[in-house]
Write an enzyme that holds these catalytic residues in place. Structure first.
Site, PDB file in Angstrom:
ATOM      1  N   HIS A  36       0.937  -1.212  -0.134  1.00 33.13           N
ATOM      2  CA  HIS A  36      -0.063  -0.080  -0.109  1.00 33.13           C
ATOM      3  C   HIS A  36       1.012   1.400   0.005  1.00 33.13           C
ATOM      4  CE1 HIS A  36       0.746   1.163   4.244  1.00 33.13           C
ATOM      5  NE2 HIS A  36       0.965  -0.015   4.328  1.00 33.13           N
ATOM      6  N   ASN A  37       0.492   2.257  -0.832  1.00 33.28           N
ATOM      7  CA  ASN A  37       1.038   3.477  -0.831  1.00 33.28           C
ATOM      8  C   ASN A  37       2.464   3.564  -1.410  1.00 33.28           C
ATOM      9  OD1 ASN A  37      -0.864   3.861   1.569  1.00 33.28           O
ATOM     10  ND2 ASN A  37      -0.862   5.669   0.354  1.00 33.28           N
TER      11      ASN A  37
END
Ligand SMILES: CC(C)(COP(=O)(O)OP(=O)(O)OC[C@H]1O[C@@H](n2cnc3c(N)ncnc32)[C@H](O)[C@@H]1OP(=O)(O)O)[C@@H](O)C(=O)NCCC(=O)NCCS
Length: 210
Positions: free
Chosen positions: A133-134
């Site tokens: 994520h991210n």
């Protein structure tokens, strides 16, 4: 001899489940047994059989997603409460895949917690890669098989990540760097460096292809 690109078929395969909210450009190909949420898919993009494209994913133009890849699913993030019980950390972000990216079978790109997870223009992502994520992957990178980007990693442009390398969460790999196979990156890697080993050590400053 069949050319590789003959194998995609044309149009949306009748077995694919496509959300009515999905926005697909006219010439997009979606293979058998795909499941697409409310995503956006740009012109000329092709999605192979059995892929899962979750809500909010944005695919640019001429993107190729090969069979069994998953984009935009929830990240693993778990938080332990004072009682010791695990709770899921929320992931409300998205995935942005820029023009010309190729993603190979069984690769996974998690959505961001709030902002997006990004794969930059022209980057190739090999089998069984996990992009947490991210994370932000730059343009024209080579991410070979079984690489793991822990959450919030930053991979700058034209980086080459060797087979099975692992990038610790939040670490940055500078532009044009090379990371050897099996390497564990726990500190930022400077632009243009070649690193290898566990933990990663600088082995020389000019990558072999230069
Ligand atoms: C990092 C890499 C690019 C360096 O290649 P190279 O310039 O030919 O380097 P060398 O093989 O001469 O090795 C230089 C030194 O680094 C060490 N080294 C190289 N790769 C290493 C690795 N992955 N892990 C640990 N040490 C490594 C070597 O043992 C050598 O150490 P020494 O000087 O003490 O003998 C290469 O070893 C590598 O890992 N390539 C990735 C291969 C790959 O993932 N291919 C995928 C194809 S899909």
């Amino acid at each position: 001899v069949r050319l590789e690109d003959d194998q995609w078929g044309t149009g949306i395969h009748p077995s694919a489940l496509v959300s009515p909210q999905a926005q697909l450009a006219e010439d997009v190909t979606v293979g058998p047994y795909c499941v697409l949420g409310s995503c956006r898919v740009g012109a000329g993009s092709r999605i192979g059989a059995f892929c899962r494209i979750h809500d909010g994913v944005v695919l640019g133009r001429r993107v190729k997603i090969r069979e069994h890849a998953s984009l935009g699913g929830v990240g693993f993030g778990a938080e332990r409460g004072p009682d010791g019980i695990l709770a899921r950390f929320p992931h409300h972000g998205s995935v942005i895949v820029e023009d010309g990216v190729e993603i190979f079978p069984y690769a996974n790109v998690d959505r961001g917690t709030f902002g997006p997870t990004r794969v930059g223009e022209g980057t190739f992502v090999d089998h069984y890669v996990h992009i947490g994520h991210n994370s932000s992957v730059g343009r024209h990178c080579i991410i070979t098989a079984q690489v793991v980007l822990c959450g919030k990693s930053v991979i700058e442009d034209r980086v080459w990540l060797g087979v099975g390398s692992i990038i610790r969460e939040g670490r940055r790999v500078g532009a044009d760097a090379t990371v050897g196979l099996g390497t564990v990156v726990i500190k930022d890697v400077p632009a243009g460096a070649t690193v290898a080993g566990v933990p990663a050590r600088h082995i020389r400053s000019v990558p072999p292809s230069s």
